[in-house]
Design a protein around this motif. Structure first.
Motif, mmCIF file in Angstrom:
data_model
loop_
_atom_site.group_PDB
_atom_site.id
_atom_site.type_symbol
_atom_site.label_atom_id
_atom_site.label_comp_id
_atom_site.label_asym_id
_atom_site.label_seq_id
_atom_site.Cartn_x
_atom_site.Cartn_y
_atom_site.Cartn_z
ATOM 1 N N VAL A 267 -37.790 -62.303 -51.182
ATOM 2 C CA VAL A 267 -38.638 -63.312 -50.495
ATOM 3 C C VAL A 267 -37.385 -63.885 -49.270
ATOM 4 O O VAL A 267 -38.884 -65.431 -49.035
ATOM 5 N N ALA A 268 -36.525 -63.330 -49.118
ATOM 6 C CA ALA A 268 -36.094 -64.464 -47.930
ATOM 7 C C ALA A 268 -37.261 -64.812 -46.725
ATOM 8 O O ALA A 268 -37.875 -63.967 -46.104
ATOM 9 N N GLY A 269 -36.772 -65.598 -45.808
ATOM 10 C CA GLY A 269 -38.167 -65.756 -44.959
ATOM 11 C C GLY A 269 -37.944 -65.485 -43.600
ATOM 12 O O GLY A 269 -39.102 -65.189 -43.279
ATOM 13 N N VAL A 270 -36.972 -64.721 -43.375
ATOM 14 C CA VAL A 270 -36.278 -64.431 -42.839
ATOM 15 C C VAL A 270 -37.239 -62.866 -42.494
ATOM 16 O O VAL A 270 -37.671 -61.752 -41.445
ATOM 17 N N ARG A 271 -36.993 -62.344 -43.396
ATOM 18 C CA ARG A 271 -37.967 -61.267 -44.359
ATOM 19 C C ARG A 271 -39.688 -61.024 -43.742
ATOM 20 O O ARG A 271 -40.100 -60.302 -43.451
ATOM 21 N N GLY A 272 -39.833 -61.889 -44.013
ATOM 22 C CA GLY A 272 -41.021 -62.310 -44.114
ATOM 23 C C GLY A 272 -41.729 -62.739 -42.692
ATOM 24 O O GLY A 272 -42.838 -62.355 -42.787
ATOM 25 N N GLN A 273 -41.252 -63.124 -42.213
ATOM 26 C CA GLN A 273 -41.340 -63.167 -40.384
ATOM 27 C C GLN A 273 -41.046 -61.632 -40.269
ATOM 28 O O GLN A 273 -42.278 -61.319 -38.968
ATOM 29 N N ASN A 274 -40.068 -60.913 -40.076
ATOM 30 C CA ASN A 274 -39.596 -59.279 -39.640
ATOM 31 C C ASN A 274 -41.361 -59.156 -39.632
ATOM 32 O O ASN A 274 -41.863 -58.806 -38.615
ATOM 33 N N ALA A 275 -41.921 -59.076 -41.382
ATOM 34 C CA ALA A 275 -42.894 -58.021 -41.808
ATOM 35 C C ALA A 275 -43.821 -58.454 -40.551
ATOM 36 O O ALA A 275 -44.800 -57.758 -40.177
ATOM 37 N N MET A 276 -43.526 -60.309 -40.534
ATOM 38 C CA MET A 276 -45.565 -60.701 -39.993
ATOM 39 C C MET A 276 -45.182 -60.343 -38.198
ATOM 40 O O MET A 276 -46.070 -59.514 -38.054
ATOM 41 N N ALA A 277 -44.011 -59.819 -37.825
ATOM 42 C CA ALA A 277 -44.205 -59.640 -36.535
ATOM 43 C C ALA A 277 -44.185 -58.158 -35.804
ATOM 44 O O ALA A 277 -45.209 -58.024 -35.641
ATOM 45 N N ASN A 278 -43.888 -57.457 -37.184
ATOM 46 C CA ASN A 278 -44.063 -56.001 -37.467
ATOM 47 C C ASN A 278 -45.317 -55.588 -37.739
ATOM 48 O O ASN A 278 -45.831 -54.430 -37.619
ATOM 49 N N GLY A 279 -46.340 -56.289 -38.517
ATOM 50 C CA GLY A 279 -47.562 -55.640 -38.568
ATOM 51 C C GLY A 279 -47.305 -55.081 -40.671
ATOM 52 O O GLY A 279 -48.956 -54.350 -40.861
ATOM 53 N N ASP A 280 -46.656 -55.150 -40.869
ATOM 54 C CA ASP A 280 -45.880 -54.653 -42.104
ATOM 55 C C ASP A 280 -46.048 -55.959 -43.541
ATOM 56 O O ASP A 280 -45.973 -56.686 -43.524
ATOM 57 N N VAL A 281 -47.363 -55.258 -43.842
ATOM 58 C CA VAL A 281 -48.159 -56.004 -44.911
ATOM 59 C C VAL A 281 -47.011 -55.926 -45.965
ATOM 60 O O VAL A 281 -47.507 -56.854 -47.265
ATOM 61 N N ASP A 282 -46.883 -54.973 -46.344
ATOM 62 C CA ASP A 282 -45.594 -54.544 -47.901
ATOM 63 C C ASP A 282 -44.576 -55.138 -47.556
ATOM 64 O O ASP A 282 -43.400 -55.014 -48.395
ATOM 65 N N GLY A 283 -44.221 -55.700 -45.838
ATOM 66 C CA GLY A 283 -43.020 -56.027 -46.050
ATOM 67 C C GLY A 283 -41.815 -57.347 -46.484
ATOM 68 O O GLY A 283 -40.615 -57.026 -46.054
ATOM 69 N N GLY A 284 -43.410 -58.349 -46.930
ATOM 70 C CA GLY A 284 -42.713 -59.312 -46.770
ATOM 71 C C GLY A 284 -43.339 -60.363 -48.215
ATOM 72 O O GLY A 284 -44.527 -59.895 -48.324
ATOM 73 N N ILE A 285 -42.778 -61.688 -48.038
ATOM 74 C CA ILE A 285 -44.041 -62.605 -48.532
ATOM 75 C C ILE A 285 -44.870 -62.684 -48.018
ATOM 76 O O ILE A 285 -44.172 -64.199 -46.670
ATOM 77 N N TRP A 286 -46.177 -62.900 -48.240
ATOM 78 C CA TRP A 286 -46.554 -63.736 -47.404
ATOM 79 C C TRP A 286 -47.698 -64.539 -48.303
ATOM 80 O O TRP A 286 -49.124 -64.340 -49.610
ATOM 81 N N SER A 287 -48.200 -65.912 -47.770
ATOM 82 C CA SER A 287 -48.618 -66.820 -48.845
ATOM 83 C C SER A 287 -50.193 -66.828 -48.641
ATOM 84 O O SER A 287 -50.596 -66.739 -47.829
ATOM 85 N N ALA A 288 -51.154 -66.091 -49.924
ATOM 86 C CA ALA A 288 -52.534 -66.213 -49.658
ATOM 87 C C ALA A 288 -53.582 -66.731 -50.201
ATOM 88 O O ALA A 288 -52.550 -66.412 -51.451
ATOM 89 N N GLY A 289 -54.836 -66.898 -50.872
ATOM 90 C CA GLY A 289 -55.204 -67.665 -51.356
ATOM 91 C C GLY A 289 -55.910 -67.288 -52.050
ATOM 92 O O GLY A 289 -56.669 -65.755 -51.522
#
Length: 326
Positions: A267-289
């Protein structure tokens, strides 16, 4: 059409719609688009790495809009807290007039902002917390139902009950948050006693949102069941988009005896940021409702806000009025 409410009057905006503070998303291009469309956009202070960077982001937003906008400052208990006082000072010195606070013990921040004539919206997840913030002197409440992205609290009260329960007791203007994404939701929120709505996930799925297109497409594809509540056993529940990482976190928690260290690498924030930058929807945690189930396109912010207001007008003036005349 413009819907006039206590919130629009107090905060000087055209439409009773707020783009809440969202980590990594509340940046100038989205905030300015929301402001230009007549709603209230909020820069997320802690998305910026330093108070100086926040000052520059505020200036960048001002270059894009002459309409009102604000800044979100979320206070969370952490091992090494950010320099909140410095972020606060940057907000004040930039001449910001509206701040959304959220999180842990905001009294110090609320007092400082109020001393400088800044209007404060406090975001919370329970009626008792809303009343506490009201006593602190905030100008408006944003009440988050269980459907929301991010941290819904530990009470698990959905908006259909939480919003009117808060409206029964809170005297200042109140926004409804969690599960809102269209005109039906806006009219429902007003009927339940709110003075406007706060949207996060829905604004993520717009053309101006500064996130990778694959995340937007994934949220369009998802239905209302595609979220997970993680950190429940750690008493810090967070609603996130269901993906491989969220499912791994839940499996660790279900095994029993989990500590934050057990899930930290996932759940590390850096991991989530990298996933978002790379477009990897399974690469980290992403808040969504849960509101993902009501999202089926990626409009511009203006198209979205205009559509919500047109839908609301049609419901109020035609459908509901027709029921009265029948």
């Amino acid at each position: 059409m413009a819907l006039k409410t206590r919130f629009t009057e107090a905060f000087g905006i055209e439409h009773p719609i707020v783009q809440g503070g969202m980590q990594w998303v509340g940046k100038a291009e989205l905030v300015a688009a929301v402001a230009n469309a007549g709603a209230l956009g909020l820069i997320t202070a802690l998305t910026q790495p330093t108070p100086e960077a926040l000052t520059k982001e505020i200036a960048r937003t001002r270059d894009m809009t002459d309409k009102p906008f604000g800044v979100n400052l979320t206070i969370l208990p952490t091992i090494t807290p950010p320099p909140y006082a410095e972020y606060r000072q940057a907000i004040i010195e930039a001449g910001i007039t509206i701040v959304e606070t959220a999180g842990y013990k905001p009294q110090e921040h609320v007092d400082h902002f109020k001393q400088h004539g800044i209007k404060v919206i406090h975001k919370c997840t329970a009626v008792r917390h809303a009343l506490s913030a009201e006593r602190m002197g905030v100008d408006a409440i944003s009440i988050d139902g269980f459907e929301c992205a991010g941290h819904p609290g530990e009470d698990d009260v959905p908006g259909l009950v939480l919003i009117p329960a808060a409206a029964n007791k809170v005297k200042i203007p109140m926004l409804a948050s969690g599960g809102f994404g269209d005109g039906r939701g806006l009219v429902a929120a007003l009927a339940l006693g709110a003075d406007g709505i706060n949207m996060g996930t829905r604004f993520c799925v717009t053309q101006e949102a500064p996130i990778h297109e694959s995340f937007k497409r994934q949220m369009v594809a998802n239905d209302e069941r595609q979220t997970d509540i993680i950190f429940r056993t750690l008493h810090n529940s967070a609603r996130v988009m269901r993906n491989e990482i969220s499912q791994q976190v839940i499996a660790i928690e279900r095994a029993g005896g989990a500590t934050f260290d057990d899930v930290r690498p996932l759940v590390a924030g850096v991991r989530g940021q990298n996933a978002m930058a790379n477009g990897d929807v399974d690469g980290g945690i992403w808040s969504a409702g849960m509101v993902q189930g009501l999202i089926d396109d990626i409009p511009t912010v203006k198209e979205l806000i205009d559509r919500i207001m047109a839908e609301a007008e049609a419901i109020i003036a035609a459908r509901l009025a027709g029921m009265m005349n029948g």
